[in-house]
Design a protein around this motif. Structure first.
Motif, PDB file in Angstrom:
ATOM      1  N   ALA A 171       0.835  -1.209   0.000  1.00 40.62           N
ATOM      2  CA  ALA A 171       0.000   0.000   0.000  1.00 40.62           C
ATOM      3  C   ALA A 171       0.864   1.252   0.000  1.00 40.62           C
ATOM      4  O   ALA A 171       0.576   2.218  -0.722  1.00 40.62           O
ATOM      5  CB  ALA A 171      -0.923  -0.022   1.214  1.00 40.62           C
ATOM      6  N   ALA A 172       1.932   1.223   0.773  1.00 43.88           N
ATOM      7  CA  ALA A 172       2.804   2.399   0.869  1.00 43.88           C
ATOM      8  C   ALA A 172       3.518   2.662  -0.454  1.00 43.88           C
ATOM      9  O   ALA A 172       3.800   3.817  -0.798  1.00 43.88           O
ATOM     10  CB  ALA A 172       3.814   2.207   1.988  1.00 43.88           C
ATOM     11  N   ALA A 177       5.070   5.625  -5.757  1.00 47.12           N
ATOM     12  CA  ALA A 177       4.883   5.800  -7.195  1.00 47.12           C
ATOM     13  C   ALA A 177       4.336   7.193  -7.506  1.00 47.12           C
ATOM     14  O   ALA A 177       4.588   7.745  -8.576  1.00 47.12           O
ATOM     15  CB  ALA A 177       3.929   4.726  -7.723  1.00 47.12           C
ATOM     16  N   MET A 178       3.580   7.757  -6.534  1.00 53.09           N
ATOM     17  CA  MET A 178       3.035   9.099  -6.729  1.00 53.09           C
ATOM     18  C   MET A 178       4.031  10.181  -6.323  1.00 53.09           C
ATOM     19  O   MET A 178       3.707  11.369  -6.385  1.00 53.09           O
ATOM     20  CB  MET A 178       1.740   9.258  -5.909  1.00 53.09           C
ATOM     21  CG  MET A 178       0.578   8.501  -6.534  1.00 53.09           C
ATOM     22  SD  MET A 178      -0.728   7.965  -5.372  1.00 53.09           S
ATOM     23  CE  MET A 178      -0.949   9.313  -4.310  1.00 53.09           C
ATOM     24  N   GLY A 179       5.228   9.769  -5.898  1.00 58.12           N
ATOM     25  CA  GLY A 179       6.244  10.758  -5.562  1.00 58.12           C
ATOM     26  C   GLY A 179       6.391  11.025  -4.076  1.00 58.12           C
ATOM     27  O   GLY A 179       7.148  11.906  -3.673  1.00 58.12           O
ATOM     28  N   TYR A 180       5.650  10.295  -3.234  1.00 60.86           N
ATOM     29  CA  TYR A 180       5.779  10.485  -1.776  1.00 60.86           C
ATOM     30  C   TYR A 180       6.492   9.282  -1.164  1.00 60.86           C
ATOM     31  O   TYR A 180       5.961   8.166  -1.222  1.00 60.86           O
ATOM     32  CB  TYR A 180       4.411  10.627  -1.116  1.00 60.86           C
ATOM     33  CG  TYR A 180       3.600  11.783  -1.647  1.00 60.86           C
ATOM     34  CD1 TYR A 180       3.830  13.081  -1.187  1.00 60.86           C
ATOM     35  CD2 TYR A 180       2.611  11.565  -2.594  1.00 60.86           C
ATOM     36  CE1 TYR A 180       3.081  14.141  -1.670  1.00 60.86           C
ATOM     37  CE2 TYR A 180       1.863  12.630  -3.100  1.00 60.86           C
ATOM     38  CZ  TYR A 180       2.100  13.920  -2.624  1.00 60.86           C
ATOM     39  OH  TYR A 180       1.373  14.941  -3.114  1.00 60.86           O
ATOM     40  N   ILE A 181       7.656   9.504  -0.613  1.00 57.90           N
ATOM     41  CA  ILE A 181       8.417   8.382  -0.047  1.00 57.90           C
ATOM     42  C   ILE A 181       8.102   8.161   1.431  1.00 57.90           C
ATOM     43  O   ILE A 181       8.217   7.057   1.949  1.00 57.90           O
ATOM     44  CB  ILE A 181       9.939   8.583  -0.283  1.00 57.90           C
ATOM     45  CG1 ILE A 181      10.740   7.326   0.063  1.00 57.90           C
ATOM     46  CG2 ILE A 181      10.469   9.763   0.517  1.00 57.90           C
ATOM     47  CD1 ILE A 181      10.680   6.266  -0.971  1.00 57.90           C
ATOM     48  N   TRP A 182       7.685   9.233   2.147  1.00 55.07           N
ATOM     49  CA  TRP A 182       7.559   9.112   3.611  1.00 55.07           C
ATOM     50  C   TRP A 182       6.543   8.057   4.066  1.00 55.07           C
ATOM     51  O   TRP A 182       6.785   7.382   5.093  1.00 55.07           O
ATOM     52  CB  TRP A 182       7.290  10.467   4.275  1.00 55.07           C
ATOM     53  CG  TRP A 182       5.964  11.127   3.933  1.00 55.07           C
ATOM     54  CD1 TRP A 182       5.741  12.036   2.963  1.00 55.07           C
ATOM     55  CD2 TRP A 182       4.712  10.901   4.578  1.00 55.07           C
ATOM     56  NE1 TRP A 182       4.430  12.395   2.922  1.00 55.07           N
ATOM     57  CE2 TRP A 182       3.766  11.736   3.912  1.00 55.07           C
ATOM     58  CE3 TRP A 182       4.273  10.103   5.637  1.00 55.07           C
ATOM     59  CZ2 TRP A 182       2.417  11.762   4.272  1.00 55.07           C
ATOM     60  CZ3 TRP A 182       2.942  10.158   5.996  1.00 55.07           C
ATOM     61  CH2 TRP A 182       2.012  10.972   5.323  1.00 55.07           C
TER      62      TRP A 182
END
Lengths: 214, 270
Positions: A171-172, A177-182
């Protein structure tokens, strides 16, 4: 994208990890005992068969076993695995029951022969000796190694991701993939909290069993 | 008077190692038999054969005129028969073997309770009611408390084995064996695991049991105690009975050179 939304979303997928965790325990704890009896059998062929089985299961990566269970039925027997959860459960239960069986065996073999003999000379049946004398002592001895193994299981549930099971790390990765690593790093908190609770639980069980020594 | 115990031609091998090479003796009701001999002479194996912890390869064991063990006697005994027959004997181990998870009282009542409840089921053909159960357990508990008083540990009934000294543990083990009212109580080096200052309390209990006219077989290295408590002494060497007789005969006037050598060594040690 708010912190709360991500938290709720990750929590929901972490329920899948929890499901794999619970079902694995429900399946592997009893199956492990069956394997233990096989590996301690006086009938040598059965004993060797079971020991080879345990060697193969413990000797190969759980990740590989997940692939095998997921794809081999379709490739070899033309019966594709219908559900990812089923594949995950088969692989996890087989894998963990092999480890549990070795813990049980160690526990049973660590009980001094004198305990069995004392039961025998007091006229107890074999099952009375096992259930009234030995079993409880075995449980006390295997709580620490079982706790260790069960904590490993919590983290291993994330391996289900390799056959596209919708658990928390998978899920993370959508956020990555959308550009959010946190959110990916944030998943660690969920594991930590779960393992923390289990650590407290096992500490409590150990203290409960500590009313006697030996 | 017919002997309570008759042991005939018991032989036992482990692999190629023949540990017992034809043991014969009898024991009268109320007598105390002390078995002495060096380590490896087969004393412990003999006790273990009597208690069905080992299966003798040859020979018979009779209690009260009834054969309870016959090696190779046609059909094999069932587990239930073995359990029934072994209850003629009680065994006190060198290493106590108390059940660590139960308190002292429970250590004593556990086995008799299960036996009595099983017996109830077998006789009445039904499970005991709660009232029956309570009556049975109460009775067994009362008996257990009497036994604890007898071995001087009434105040320890709620303690756990790890809280006891070696001497106290062994006295609990004796009470546990007595709770099943065996015809013959066996002791396998009951003081060998104890500090010297604790052996006295255990030997005292055994002496008191002798005064109650209890039939006992004691394997021991305590020569002075052996001489004092025994009605009959057996000296074993290399799997055979080298010499047997009254303590006066065996200790006072040993016939075999082996016995003499053993006793003189023991005297120096002790």
């Amino acid at each position: 994208m708010s912190f709360a939304t991500v938290t709720l979303d990750l929590l929901e997928s972490f329920l899948q990890n929890g499901l794999v965790f619970i079902l694995t325990l429900l399946g592997a704890i009893p199956l492990g005992l069956v394997i233990t009896f096989g590996s301690m059998s006086k009938f040598k062929p059965l004993q060797y068969l079971v020991k080879t089985y345990v060697w193969i299961i413990r000797g190969t990566p759980l990740m590989l076993q997940l692939f095998v269970v997921m794809y081999v039925p379709g490739l070899v027997f033309d019966m594709p695995m219908q559900s990812r959860l089923t594949a995950v459960m088969i692989a996890f239960i087989i894998n963990y029951s092999a480890y549990f069986s070795e813990i049980y065996r160690g526990g049973i073999e660590s009980i001094p022969k004198g305990q069995y003999e004392a039961g025998q000379v007091l006229g107890m049946t074999k099952s009375q000796i096992f259930f009234k004398v030995v079993l409880f002592q075995v449980i006390k001895r295997i709580v620490p190694p079982m706790g260790n193994e069960i904590i490993t299981l919590v983290k291993d549930t994330s391996l289900a991701r390799v056959i596209a099971y919708a658990e928390i790390i998978k899920a993370a990765e959508r956020y990555t993939a959308m550009g959010y690593i946190w959110p990916l790093f944030y998943t660690g908190v969920f594991f930590l909290v779960f393992v923390g609770a289990l650590t407290l639980l096992f500490g409590w069980i150990e203290r409960k069993l500590d009313y006697y020594k030996g | 008077m017919n002997p309570i115990l008759e042991v005939k031609n018991i032989r036992k091998s482990f692999g190629n190692n023949e540990v017992l090479r034809g043991i014969n003796f009898t024991l009268n009701q109320g007598d105390v038999l002390v078995i002495i001999g060096s380590s490896g002479s087969g004393k412990t194996t003999l006790l273990r054969c009597l208690n069905f912890l080992e299966e003798a390869n040859e020979g018979t064991i009779s209690v009260g005129g009834k054969v309870i063990y016959q090696a190779g006697g046609g059909k094999k005994m069932t587990d239930a028969e073995i359990r029934q027959n072994r209850l003629h004997f009680g065994l006190v181990f060198q290493s106590f073997n108390l059940f660590p998870q139960y308190n002292v009282l429970r250590n004593i009542t556990l086995a008799p309770e299960m036996l009595e409840l099983d017996k109830f089921k077998a006789e009445k053909g039904k499970k005991p009611s709660l009232a029956d159960k309570k009556r049975i357990t109460d009775e067994i508990e009362m008996h257990a408390k009497d036994l604890l008083t007898k071995v001087g540990l009434a105040d320890k009934m709620d303690s756990y084995p790890f809280q006891l000294s070696g001497g106290q543990s062994q006295r609990v083990a004796i009470a546990r064996a007595l709770a099943l009212a065996p015809d013959i109580l066996c002791f396998d080096e009951p003081t060998s695991a104890l500090d010297p200052e604790l052996t006295g309390e255990v030997l005292k209990v055994i002496r008191e049991l002798k005064n109650d006219n209890r039939t006992m077989i004691v394997v021991t290295h305590e020569m002075e105690f052996a001489r004092g408590v025994a009605d009959k002494v057996i000296y074993m060497a290399d799997g055979v009975i080298e010499e047997q007789g009254t303590p006066e005969e065996v200790f006072g006037n040993p016939q075999s050179p082996k016995t003499r050598a053993f006793l003189s060594k023991s005297a120096i040690k002790g």
